[in-house]
Design an enzyme around this catalytic site. Structure first.
Site, PDB file in Angstrom:
ATOM      1  N   TYR A 266       4.308   5.626   9.719  1.00  0.00           N
ATOM      2  CA  TYR A 266       4.224   5.760   8.255  1.00  0.00           C
ATOM      3  C   TYR A 266       5.556   5.387   7.623  1.00  0.00           C
ATOM      4  CZ  TYR A 266       3.851   7.844   3.629  1.00  0.00           C
ATOM      5  OH  TYR A 266       3.842   8.028   2.269  1.00  0.00           O
TER       6      TYR A 266
ATOM      7  N   GLU B 119       3.886   2.066  -0.189  1.00  0.00           N
ATOM      8  CA  GLU B 119       3.589   2.779   1.061  1.00  0.00           C
ATOM      9  C   GLU B 119       2.916   1.857   2.062  1.00  0.00           C
ATOM     10  OE1 GLU B 119       1.671   7.027   1.268  1.00  0.00           O
ATOM     11  OE2 GLU B 119       0.028   5.599   1.550  1.00  0.00           O
TER      12      GLU B 119
END
Lengths: 289, 380, 380, 289
Positions: C101, C189
């Protein structure tokens, strides 16, 4: 008390794995300085003289609650290392390297002010509070503990002064190498408040030299805020104009800006004792302590 | 490092600062190649690191090919104030309506760059400030790569520069400032910045002073450093990483020390006693015997020097290395007197070595004592 | 403005963030053109502004041309959570060793950007933080265009990312951060950031949220804004420069006010009395009668709304303009109740106009009184 | 006393030649504000409502010894105008525009702190010290002079509160529009010290709303440093999560950060009076003055 470095200092050495860095880390340790971590990018995970080495200042700060950093890095890398220290939240950053580009110091000087970081040097021997701790490469044997504060643009003139003081039995509280560059991280004016409020300092010696206007600015500040006696030496009276005297900062402009005369005049007007030489400093100190 | 005019013009060109067209020539043969590249008349200027070239005959005009070849060769053969003219710079002759002044330099007080502009130019800036202080705009600049438009607008409003030049002026300022920052300049000056008869702004002459400590970032100018350093002793010293400082043309004393502060203090004390230092050499920190030997030889080779004062307060510098350096060089230097003061690291070891050399070396204990000894000797 | 997946990939590509190869298709006919451009198997993903597409059948795999055409056409015909699938995104299928992530977003507390990285990824970041807090590095970044190397090194050391991925990781971080800054992102993101079987880092899926206030700087994404705003009333309101806010699917009250704070206060007070607001419309400052007429029509057109509460504290907004807007729209809206509170500039003039309209408009003096009136009406 | 703007304010209006700028300059003048100069690039040398206009803030500062600036410029130009004001040494810069990009405000927020400049707004009505001066576009008729300080993220909730106060005969010392953006120039914590040390302020009203953590930070600060009573309203309790409520700053994160509950809890623990509504603020103020 003393200030900048003392028994509460938790010091990071940036460039600890270099020849100079390792040598002076050992010297600092022997003097009693608490070196908690070293930083050299790419050498993280190793150890030098029992000190753990990290890749980044931030990790060293987090793991060891460090509160100061001294940089033993060549002038080419000074900007990067000092920038990292400032941005990683180190409150006191001391730099040594001689030959740092002026434009690099211009950026660092203002960045440090904006971030509230005390940046000392470069082109400086560092800072020492005799008997307590040192951060830098000064020959600590000639220093002795006492109640006289010394700050200096020149290392050799400072050594000479401290040596004369020691032989006369007069010790020092904290000695700060402001450094000989054109743009220092901290100027005399930035350091003076620390001496003024340090209960262990009775007298302040300011070793200046030609070039720039730090001594003039110090005179203004002293007049307004400093109650302790100050002795000043201005080296370079007989240096030719528009010629570098070795220190990047020690140069009188063609228009006469930065002359010893201007400095001494302003300092005298501020009630500062003017010494003609290092030996003269000693003579005046003796009348004050 | 102060760039010669032609080199300054090269960096102006690199940063697209509008400046005059010109060619550099270092042999009479090359002069022919310039013919035809510029419209006549052309200006021929000697490239030497000194002022007042004009008065010395270092600037001449040529109306045609013949004059170019003749005058060019003449100047190339000249020497100005003892400096041989190795290069000449040949430029177009610009018709000038007005001469102005523009520079970026360091402001020591604020530790920031400063822009200085005056619509009156052509002479030294200090003269301009004296004569027309109200016509000089001086603006401190924040740290950064670019100069703000509002700063330039302020300068324009303050000095009353005519509307028609605003765009070119802003453009020149932005480019010169970028050059100033990127080339690590201590000074980037255009003087005169001219308004041509055609109504355009151009840099006619310029001074560019680059921070010696940043030369490693500018290899393209670094290589010219030695070329423009005319004092051979400075060059020799630089080769060993020493700083040789010529102090006075008069004087008979050479000072060798290990730090800028100590050098200044030594000169101050010596001068106070009525003696004169002609040159000084800074060893820096940690010099070895071999290097010290070279330092002594360099200072001794200055024909003015008949007395050398070695003043060492050793921290990183070791007194025994100093003493060994003296020992190694003692037979190669023919200086009259050699006064030595050693303090600090390995002092005793150093003193012992000196004592063993014998001869007429005067060993003193302390800076004051050294200066005393010098003074006594002079009085003999 | 939250970009759809395919658009996020487009800006990744623009900033050279290594990401998977993919094609966007909006008609079954276009599917044929994709065949041959990607190696099978390929992944077909519905492009709709909602989560959990997978469970709703919005993500499918195709092993060959036939499956591609069939599955693609199927998804293009679907609707997910009431949203019609107008576009599908067809990508290569990547063999994954590990899911990580990485994101840049705003830290409200420090008012700076923050980098969040975890070598455990693929699920929501809050879930990662909960499960493996020690594996999440969160670093506040100074204002600036670039991210410092030592910051990335710190993240690497903190999370123990393997040496062999360091260079690719730093590269992705630098590029994603540049994109985050240049595209005025509130969030950039990559989740998951995968390590492929071949040992490379790639952005498999991404969320990009761009500051609405900065869309004027990004015309290439601005044009997609309306397309992804699925609520037609939001779109209609935007056309008049109003902000229409859906509050609850339940509820029967629509609130119209002239400022965000007043809208929130109105909803809070209404909710406290046990009533439910289904939507609100912010007029902003200085709305004219004609625009107010449109605002009323928009709110009234929400079938849930049977009661409208207009709460105005006019500064720039004039009460008489409000009243005229009500007058103009009164015949076009079929809302059950209309409760109006007017305060501030030209209050009396406004009240007079409302009184003249007559009908069953309930005029109240003050916000509290308005909410009281609403509550009384509900209890009837 | 009062602070930020008062009878000693020498105000620059940036964007004075625009429609809004001219209109509100007149309003400010009528209210008694000393507008000393206007700035619009390209309009230097002209005059608006008797106020001289300059091309640059620096010239306006030099010629009029101005000590504050208010910006009536569209959000697109807010960054440039505020940057110029900050870099030209204006100590107090008040911004109005709604819709300023967050990344612009991120840079300005930190630049202002670094340069020691008080930046107020944007997305704010400005600042008013009733009866003395105002800088901004607030409907000044509803304000009245008194001893209650008000600072607010929302203009309309502030108007409503001030209106109720006025009707109850309770005036205000200084009212600050902190603004509704995600990153304001000054936060509640930045403004609180001014109220605390203002001898003309007895009570402080803080009108907050959901989103961000300014109210939580204010609670920490109040606990440590504020001795005057503080009343807080948090608007937006019933707003849906992850949905913008108009103010860019008024948004509760999907993970619940920025909720009204968290804010009220922390404020309550710091001894702050929590009001449920604007009318409730009035009720509490009455018990305190």
């Amino acid at each position: 008390m003393s200030f900048f470095v003392d028994e509460n200092t938790r010091l990071i050495v940036q460039g600890i794995t270099g020849r100079e860095g390792t040598f002076h880390t050992e010297q600092m340790q022997q003097y009693g300085t608490n070196v908690v971590a070293g930083v050299t990018p790419g050498k993280g995970g190793t150890e030098v003289l029992g000190v753990p080495v990290y890749n980044t200042v931030r990790e060293a700060m987090e793991r060891h609650e460090a509160n100061a950093s001294v940089l033993f890095v060549p002038p080419k890398f000074l900007y990067g290392a000092a920038y990292e220290a400032i941005m990683s939240g180190v409150p006191l950053v001391m730099t040594i390297a001689e030959g740092t580009p002026v434009h690099d110091m211009l950026k660092l000087h203002h960045l440090a002010k904006e971030k509230g970081v005390q940046l000392i040097g470069p082109n400086s021997f560092g800072v020492i509070s005799p008997g307590k701790a040192k951060a830098g490469f000064m020959a600590h044997r000639i220093f002795s503990k006492g109640r006289v504060g010394v700050m200096s643009r020149s290392a050799t003139n400072c050594y000479e002064t401290v040596f004369l003081l020691k032989n006369a039995g007069i010790g020092q509280s904290t000695v700060v190498g402001v450094g000989g560059d054109m743009i220092p991280g901290s100027t005399f004016v930035d350091v003076l408040p620390f001496y003024e409020k340090d209960p262990d300092t009775d007298v302040v010696i300011m070793i200046g030299e030609i070039g720039g206007s730090e001594e003039e600015l110090a005179a203004e500040y002293i007049k307004k805020y400093v109650t302790k006696p100050v002795i000043a030496l201005i080296a370079g009276k007989n240096a030719p104009k528009d010629t570098s005297m070795g220190h990047a900062g020690a140069i009188v402009s063609p228009d006469g800006e930065g002359s010893a005369e201007s400095k001494e005049e302003k300092l005298r007007a501020a009630g500062v004792h003017i010494a003609e030489s290092t030996e003269d400093i000693l003579r005046i100190v003796k009348t004050l302590v | 490092m102060k760039l010669l005019e032609y080199k300054a013009h090269e960096v102006f060109h690199e940063y697209e600062v509008p400046s005059i067209k010109g060619f550099t020539v270092s042999t009479p043969e090359e002069l022919e190649r310039v013919d035809g590249k510029l419209e006549y008349p052309v200006v021929i200027k000697a490239q030497v690191q000194t002022g007042n070239r004009g008065k010395a005959g270092g600037i001449k005009f040529a109306e045609n090919r013949d004059q170019l070849l003749k005058q060019g060769a003449e100047i190339l053969g000249m020497s100005i104030k003892g400096l041989e003219v190795k290069r000449i710079f040949i430029t177009e002759k610009v018709n000038i309506d007005k001469e102005m002044y523009l520079s970026f330099t360091m402001d020591r007080k604020t530790k920031l760059g400063v822009l200085i502009f005056s619509p009156e130019g052509g002479v030294d800036i200090n003269e301009i400030v004296e004569k027309n202080p109200e016509k000089v705009a001086k603006v401190i600049l924040p740290a950064g790569e670019e100069i703000d438009d509002f700063t330039l607008q302020y300068v324009i409003d303050k000095t009353g520069l005519k509307q028609s030049y605003h765009d070119e002026f802003k453009n020149i300022c932005k480019k010169l400032y970028r050059m100033y920052v990127h080339y690590d300049c201590l000074l980037a000056e255009i003087n005169p910045l001219v308004i041509t008869s055609e109504g355009h702004l151009k840099a006619l002459d310029g001074k560019v002073d680059i921070d010696d400590n940043a030369l490693y970032r500018h290899p393209n100018v670094k290589e010219f450093r030695d070329e423009i350093t005319e004092n051979p002793l400075v060059l020799q010293a630089r080769g060993f990483d020493f700083l040789y400082i010529p102090i006075k043309d008069r004087g008979n004393i050479g000072v060798i020390s290990n730090g800028s502060g100590m050098i200044m203090s030594s000169i101050d004390l010596i001068s106070k006693r009525g003696m004169e230092v002609t040159c000084a050499l800074d060893l820096g920190g940690g010099a070895t015997a071999d290097r010290i030997q070279e330092a002594l030889k360099i200072v001794a080779s200055n024909p003015q020097v008949d007395t050398i004062f070695i003043n060492i307060f050793g921290g990183i510098t070791r007194c025994d290395e100093i003493a060994e350096g003296v020992q190694q060089s003692i037979d190669e230097i023919d200086t009259n007197r050699l006064v030595i003061r050693l303090e600090g690291t390995n002092k005793e070891k150093g003193l012992q070595i000196i004592r063993n050399i014998g001869g007429n070396i005067e060993l003193v204990d302390g800076l004051y004592e050294g200066v005393d000894a010098l003074a006594e000797g002079m009085n003999k």
